[in-house]
Write an enzyme that holds these catalytic residues in place. Structure first.
Site, PDB file in Angstrom:
ATOM      1  N   GLY A 225     -49.737  -2.052 -14.586  1.00 20.71           N
ATOM      2  CA  GLY A 225     -50.354  -3.344 -14.865  1.00 20.71           C
ATOM      3  C   GLY A 225     -51.343  -3.395 -16.008  1.00 20.71           C
TER       4      GLY A 225
ATOM      5  N   CYS B 108     -27.765 -21.519 -28.128  1.00 13.71           N
ATOM      6  CA  CYS B 108     -27.695 -22.973 -27.952  1.00 13.71           C
ATOM      7  C   CYS B 108     -28.580 -23.459 -26.814  1.00 13.71           C
ATOM      8  CB  CYS B 108     -26.252 -23.382 -27.728  1.00 13.71           C
ATOM      9  SG  CYS B 108     -25.299 -23.052 -29.194  1.00 13.71           S
ATOM     10  N   GLU B 109     -29.854 -23.312 -26.965  1.00 13.66           N
ATOM     11  CA  GLU B 109     -30.839 -23.795 -25.995  1.00 13.66           C
ATOM     12  C   GLU B 109     -32.100 -24.163 -26.758  1.00 13.66           C
ATOM     13  OE1 GLU B 109     -31.306 -22.921 -22.297  1.00 13.66           O
ATOM     14  OE2 GLU B 109     -29.560 -21.635 -22.009  1.00 13.66           O
TER      15      GLU B 109
ATOM     16  N   GLY C 102     -46.252   0.926 -17.394  1.00 14.83           N
ATOM     17  CA  GLY C 102     -45.044   0.633 -18.161  1.00 14.83           C
ATOM     18  C   GLY C 102     -45.436   0.116 -19.532  1.00 14.83           C
TER      19      GLY C 102
END
Ligand code: LLP
Length: 420
Positions: free
Chosen positions: A239, A343-344, A275
């Site tokens: 985190g 296409c968004e 991470g």
């Protein structure tokens, strides 16, 4: 820190010009710096030198085999959330003895696979899962080591989608029910309770929520010990945040200074699952400008990378700095949306961004893209997934080839009745 710096106006990764890499492997591509990765791992691991600990790299952030191998060489374990991640971790040479398995929906097949490979422990998220693990372990004549994931109900003050430690979250057991769950766990013959786990969210930019959550967990550990449950591992999850724009997150050293004294005398091994802080700033996404377009109200910079390659801006409204690979002295500043070919309307890498004017053919670097970049990529709009490159000592290593059209249809079958 990172190793994507300008020399005479040209961005380099370590000693290699980004332009040269783009020429050799094409765009878009993810580029990682070996030096940054190693430095980040060592800074994190080294910060906790005063307590016995295991760094279990959260491979959901970046699971490329080469990067996992590099982590394994540095001594890292893995935080996994699926059988697929276990497969990758093993293939990369990460020790099962340093591997922990989290996630609310482990299947029996995944549990069996993890038991076969003798991972360190499962981070268990529900009583139903506990029973499932007990049953699978019984079938195999084994005892499964587990930690119970406690949900300390702490607000990590981060994006709601990546905050996981609140009461309403699907993860873990609530702290008030924990004791009962530990009793259940201890009563199951094929379960060995060895630890406590928590992970409250991602991209945390303060130490306080980590400390607060840990203190809650430690109260529980004390009670458990007094009930005779031998807690040997305390897992504080991942985190720790990074700088995307102007955040000033704590350094691993700051986290260690706050955490280590709290666990110093407990005779427990501390497990951590970083991470983003290891890989986030160690990678960039390089994309080429295809077109520019001026509508009545907006200016668009249309690039060859899209939301399928890096979904964080579309999904979380996440900010990624976008820099020109070649600085043009005196370039005009424009305000534009940097968008991809998908296409968004939600396909953008940046919105209303002030940036130096970009022209067709220019290369842009989307910064801080090493974590949750490629791992969240998809083939949406039948776009082949991009290449991944690792730079080390001036050498360009292709660590994942760009997908080809044939890769897009692998496994798809036209049934007999449609074949003519
Ligand atoms: N441990 C557990 C149990 C986790 O669920 C996670 C992340 C980590 C460790 C690693 O957290 P980190 O050190 O990377 O913050 N896709 C989102 C992030 C999702 C994080 C999910 N869990 C993003 O792009 O921001």
């Amino acid at each position: 820190m990172h190793d994507f710096l300008y020399r005479q106006g040209e961005m380099h990764c370590e000693n290699v010009a980004i332009e040269r890499i783009a020429k050799e492997v094409g765009t878009p591509c993810y580029i990682y710096s070996h030096h940054t990765l190693v430095q980040h791992y060592r800074a994190f691991d080294g910060a906790f030198h005063s307590v016995p600990h295991i760094v279990a790299f959260a491979m959901k952030a970046n699971s490329n085999l080469a990067i996992l191998r590099l982590m394994a060489r540095e001594g890292s374990g893995a935080d996994i959330v699926s059988g697929g991640e276990l497969y990758r971790a093993l293939k990369a040479g990460i020790s099962p003895a340093k591997t922990v398995f989290a996630g609310v929906g482990k299947t029996r097949e995944e549990i069996r696979y993890a038991l076969q490979t003798d991972i360190l422990m499962f981070n268990v998220e529900s009583s139903a899962e506990l029973r499932a693990i007990d049953e699978v372990a019984a079938e195999m004549g084994r005892r499964a080591r587990v930690a119970l994931r406690i949900n300390p109900d702490i607000d990590p003050k981060t994006h709601p989608y990546i905050s996981t430690g609140l009461k309403k979250s699907k993860f873990g057991f609530s702290a008030d029910r924990a004791l009962e769950e530990f009793k259940l766990a201890s009563s199951l013959p094929h379960i060995e309770v060895v630890g406590v786990h928590k992970h409250i969210g991602s991209q945390l930019t303060e130490v306080a929520p980590f400390v607060e959550a840990l203190k809650k967990i430690l109260l529980l550990v004390e009670v458990l010990k007094s009930h005779g449950t031998d807690i040997r591992y305390i897992n504080i999850g991942g985190g720790l945040g990074i700088t995307y724009s102007d955040e000033r997150p704590p350094r691993p050293q700051d986290l260690a200074e706050a955490i280590s004294p709290l666990v110093h005398d407990l005779k427990c091994v501390l497990i951590m699952e970083p991470g983003r802080v290891i890989v986030g700033n160690a990678g960039i996404l390089v994309t080429r400008v295809l077109y520019t377009k001026q509508s009545e109200t907006k200016r668009f910079v249309i690039v060859d990378a899209a939301m399928n390659d890096l979904i964080r801006p579309s999904l979380y409204g996440a900010y990624h700095e976008i820099r020109p690979v070649r600085e043009v002295p005196g370039a005009k500043t424009i305000t534009a949306d940097v968008v991809g070919p998908v296409c968004e309307s939600g396909d953008f890498l940046a919105k209303d961004r002030e940036m130096p004017e970009a022209r067709p053919g220019d290369l842009l670097a989307v910064m801080s893209a090493g974590a949750y970049g490629f791992t969240m990529a998809s083939n949406y709009n039948s776009r082949p997934r991009v290449a991944e490159i690792l730079i080390k000592d001036g050498q360009i290593h292709v660590i994942r080839a760009r997908e080809e059209y044939a890769d897009l249809v692998r496994g798809e079958v036209i049934p007999e009745f449609l074949s003519t």
